[in-house]
Write a protein that holds these residues in place. Structure first.
Motif, mmCIF file in Angstrom:
data_model
loop_
_atom_site.group_PDB
_atom_site.id
_atom_site.type_symbol
_atom_site.label_atom_id
_atom_site.label_comp_id
_atom_site.label_asym_id
_atom_site.label_seq_id
_atom_site.Cartn_x
_atom_site.Cartn_y
_atom_site.Cartn_z
ATOM 1 N N TYR A 93 2.331 11.523 -13.868
ATOM 2 C CA TYR A 93 2.426 12.903 -12.535
ATOM 3 C C TYR A 93 1.013 13.571 -13.285
ATOM 4 O O TYR A 93 0.550 13.801 -14.318
ATOM 5 N N HIS A 94 0.568 13.430 -11.774
ATOM 6 C CA HIS A 94 -0.654 14.452 -11.740
ATOM 7 C C HIS A 94 -0.336 15.814 -12.067
ATOM 8 O O HIS A 94 -1.853 17.073 -11.859
ATOM 9 N N GLU A 95 0.882 16.339 -11.463
ATOM 10 C CA GLU A 95 1.055 18.032 -10.783
ATOM 11 C C GLU A 95 2.342 17.833 -11.936
ATOM 12 O O GLU A 95 3.056 16.782 -11.741
ATOM 13 N N PRO A 96 2.955 19.799 -11.837
ATOM 14 C CA PRO A 96 3.623 19.872 -13.654
ATOM 15 C C PRO A 96 5.131 18.976 -12.167
ATOM 16 O O PRO A 96 4.899 18.943 -11.320
ATOM 17 N N ARG A 126 9.424 12.361 -7.088
ATOM 18 C CA ARG A 126 9.418 11.465 -8.489
ATOM 19 C C ARG A 126 9.364 10.541 -8.897
ATOM 20 O O ARG A 126 8.880 9.351 -9.831
ATOM 21 N N THR A 127 10.332 9.928 -7.997
ATOM 22 C CA THR A 127 10.923 8.826 -7.737
ATOM 23 C C THR A 127 9.537 7.642 -7.062
ATOM 24 O O THR A 127 8.944 6.115 -8.124
ATOM 25 N N LEU A 128 9.239 8.138 -6.490
ATOM 26 C CA LEU A 128 7.799 7.557 -5.947
ATOM 27 C C LEU A 128 6.330 7.226 -6.501
ATOM 28 O O LEU A 128 6.408 6.414 -6.844
ATOM 29 N N ALA A 129 6.446 8.827 -7.948
ATOM 30 C CA ALA A 129 5.591 8.337 -8.428
ATOM 31 C C ALA A 129 5.949 7.372 -9.765
ATOM 32 O O ALA A 129 4.824 6.443 -10.018
ATOM 33 N N ARG A 130 7.280 7.608 -10.322
ATOM 34 C CA ARG A 130 7.532 5.818 -11.348
ATOM 35 C C ARG A 130 7.155 4.531 -10.810
ATOM 36 O O ARG A 130 6.700 3.919 -11.167
#
Ligand SMILES: [Fe+2]
Length: 104
Positions: free
Chosen positions: A6-9, A18-22
């Motif tokens: 994560y780049h943001e909180p 969050r799914t895309l980040a994972r």
């Protein structure tokens, strides 16, 4: 740490983001694994060890492909951009420029 992607909180991000980040983190990890196996294979002298590592690298190609396909299905703009670049012949830079022009 589990939140390194994560780049943001994280609590401010949607479930979808969050799914895309994972999945983006997974894509990067699969590419790293492909790279590591490539380097190991290139210096390994034992043919049996090389064969096992090639088999493992092939698994990483598949994992990378599944991660990428998931991301492209969820991010249509990215998919549209890549449609004219991936699995084509000829000059890659030209294909990229044409894909960019079509997206604009
Ligand atoms: Fe993998």
């Amino acid at each position: 740490m589990a939140t390194d992607q994560y780049h943001e909180p994280p609590q401010e991000l949607s479930e979808e983001t969050r799914t895309l980040a994972r999945m983006l983190a997974s894509l990067i990890e699969e590419a790293e694994a492909i790279n590591w196996y490539q380097q190991r294979i290139s210096i390994e002298r034992d043919s049996d060890a090389r064969a096992i590592m090639r088999n493992a690298q092939n698994e990483e190609f598949k994992h990378f492909g599944m991660d990428l396909e998931f991301l492209l299905r969820r991010m249509p703009t990215w998919r549209a951009e890549l449609k004219d670049i991936l699995f084509t012949e000829g000059d890659i830079v030209e294909r990229g420029e044409e894909a960019e022009e079509e997206a604009d």
